[in-house]
Design a protein around this motif. Structure first.
Motif, PDB file in Angstrom:
ATOM      1  N   THR A  70      65.622  58.241  88.011  1.00  0.00           N
ATOM      2  CA  THR A  70      65.518  59.153  89.138  1.00  0.00           C
ATOM      3  C   THR A  70      64.201  59.895  89.011  1.00  0.00           C
ATOM      4  O   THR A  70      64.025  60.702  88.112  1.00  0.00           O
ATOM      5  CB  THR A  70      66.691  60.132  89.142  1.00  0.00           C
ATOM      6  N   ASP A  95      63.863  50.287  97.354  1.00  0.00           N
ATOM      7  CA  ASP A  95      62.828  51.292  97.588  1.00  0.00           C
ATOM      8  C   ASP A  95      63.388  52.700  97.427  1.00  0.00           C
ATOM      9  O   ASP A  95      64.586  52.913  97.330  1.00  0.00           O
ATOM     10  CB  ASP A  95      62.181  51.122  98.956  1.00  0.00           C
ATOM     11  N   TYR A  96      62.456  53.640  97.382  1.00  0.00           N
ATOM     12  CA  TYR A  96      62.780  55.061  97.278  1.00  0.00           C
ATOM     13  C   TYR A  96      61.853  55.765  98.263  1.00  0.00           C
ATOM     14  O   TYR A  96      60.641  55.515  98.262  1.00  0.00           O
ATOM     15  CB  TYR A  96      62.521  55.553  95.851  1.00  0.00           C
ATOM     16  N   ASP A 140      65.991  59.236  99.544  1.00  0.00           N
ATOM     17  CA  ASP A 140      66.888  58.108  99.780  1.00  0.00           C
ATOM     18  C   ASP A 140      66.468  56.971  98.863  1.00  0.00           C
ATOM     19  O   ASP A 140      65.339  56.500  98.932  1.00  0.00           O
ATOM     20  CB  ASP A 140      66.813  57.673 101.243  1.00  0.00           C
ATOM     21  N   ARG A 141      67.366  56.529  97.977  1.00  0.00           N
ATOM     22  CA  ARG A 141      67.103  55.419  97.062  1.00  0.00           C
ATOM     23  C   ARG A 141      68.001  54.258  97.456  1.00  0.00           C
ATOM     24  O   ARG A 141      69.226  54.357  97.398  1.00  0.00           O
ATOM     25  CB  ARG A 141      67.385  55.847  95.615  1.00  0.00           C
ATOM     26  N   ASN A 142      67.398  53.181  97.932  1.00  0.00           N
ATOM     27  CA  ASN A 142      68.130  51.975  98.315  1.00  0.00           C
ATOM     28  C   ASN A 142      67.837  50.892  97.291  1.00  0.00           C
ATOM     29  O   ASN A 142      66.753  50.323  97.280  1.00  0.00           O
ATOM     30  CB  ASN A 142      67.699  51.501  99.708  1.00  0.00           C
ATOM     31  N   ALA A 143      68.787  50.639  96.412  1.00  0.00           N
ATOM     32  CA  ALA A 143      68.620  49.644  95.361  1.00  0.00           C
ATOM     33  C   ALA A 143      69.177  48.300  95.806  1.00  0.00           C
ATOM     34  O   ALA A 143      70.171  48.247  96.513  1.00  0.00           O
ATOM     35  CB  ALA A 143      69.335  50.104  94.093  1.00  0.00           C
ATOM     36  N   ASP A 188      73.494  53.123  95.843  1.00  0.00           N
ATOM     37  CA  ASP A 188      72.377  53.817  96.473  1.00  0.00           C
ATOM     38  C   ASP A 188      72.586  55.315  96.310  1.00  0.00           C
ATOM     39  O   ASP A 188      73.713  55.788  96.173  1.00  0.00           O
ATOM     40  CB  ASP A 188      72.304  53.466  97.959  1.00  0.00           C
ATOM     41  N   ASP A 236      71.220  59.275  97.794  1.00  0.00           N
ATOM     42  CA  ASP A 236      70.431  60.081  98.707  1.00  0.00           C
ATOM     43  C   ASP A 236      70.855  61.529  98.540  1.00  0.00           C
ATOM     44  O   ASP A 236      71.892  61.826  97.964  1.00  0.00           O
ATOM     45  CB  ASP A 236      70.555  59.625 100.154  1.00  0.00           C
TER      46      ASP A 236
END
Length: 159
Positions: A98, A110-111, A136-139, A145, A147
């Motif tokens: 993080t 992305d982040y 927002d973290r989309n793994a 994920d 946010d």
């Protein structure tokens, strides 16, 4: 570089970092470029960073990480406001904690983060401010994920 032309402030900079990693990890090999332009209380800036596969496991492929950011501020008398945006791209196996700290939050994806803030100079040497950041973290890996938001207030006293 830091200069001024006809009341227009210009700053441009870059870095290249290299180093040896511990056994089993890729060597550190990263670079960044950034620029800022200012005029009459306004400042606009941005940058790009490519850290490649620095410090990733040597057996992992598609593990590069890159990012870009932009921002703007305006100052008028005792008031100042600003806004910024950050976008980090992780290749399929790119992993990050993080904001680079703590347990990895997933692989790939992305982040993104938006931030707005303001300051007010109450008196010489005394400034108050507040900032709100939304992320927002989309793994693409198996991790969930994430946010959320962060609100920070501050009082600065300089003697």
């Amino acid at each position: 570089y830091d200069g001024e032309f006809n009341n227009v402030m210009v700053k441009v900079g870059g870095t290249y970092v290299m180093g040896s990693a511990t056994a089993g990890n890729e060597d550190l090999n990263a670079w960044t470029l950034g620029a800022q332009v200012g005029y009459n209380g306004f400042r606009f800036g941005g940058g790009y960073t490519d850290q490649g596969d620095s410090n990733a496991a040597t057996v992992t492929t598609d593990d590069d990480i890159s990012s870009w950011n932009i921002g703007a501020t305006y100052e008028n008398g005792p008031w100042g406001v600003g806004v910024s945006y950050l976008d980090v791209d992780f290749d399929d196996n790119g992993t990050a904690g993080t904001l680079g700290v703590g347990t990895p939050v997933g692989t790939g994806g992305d982040y993104t983060a938006w931030a707005v803030g303001g300051t007010y100079t109450v008196a010489p040497g005394l400034t108050v401010g507040a900032d709100l950041a939304m992320f927002d973290r989309n793994a693409t890996g198996t991790a969930d994920d994430q946010d959320g938001y962060v609100l920070v207030t501050d009082v600065t006293a300089a003697f």
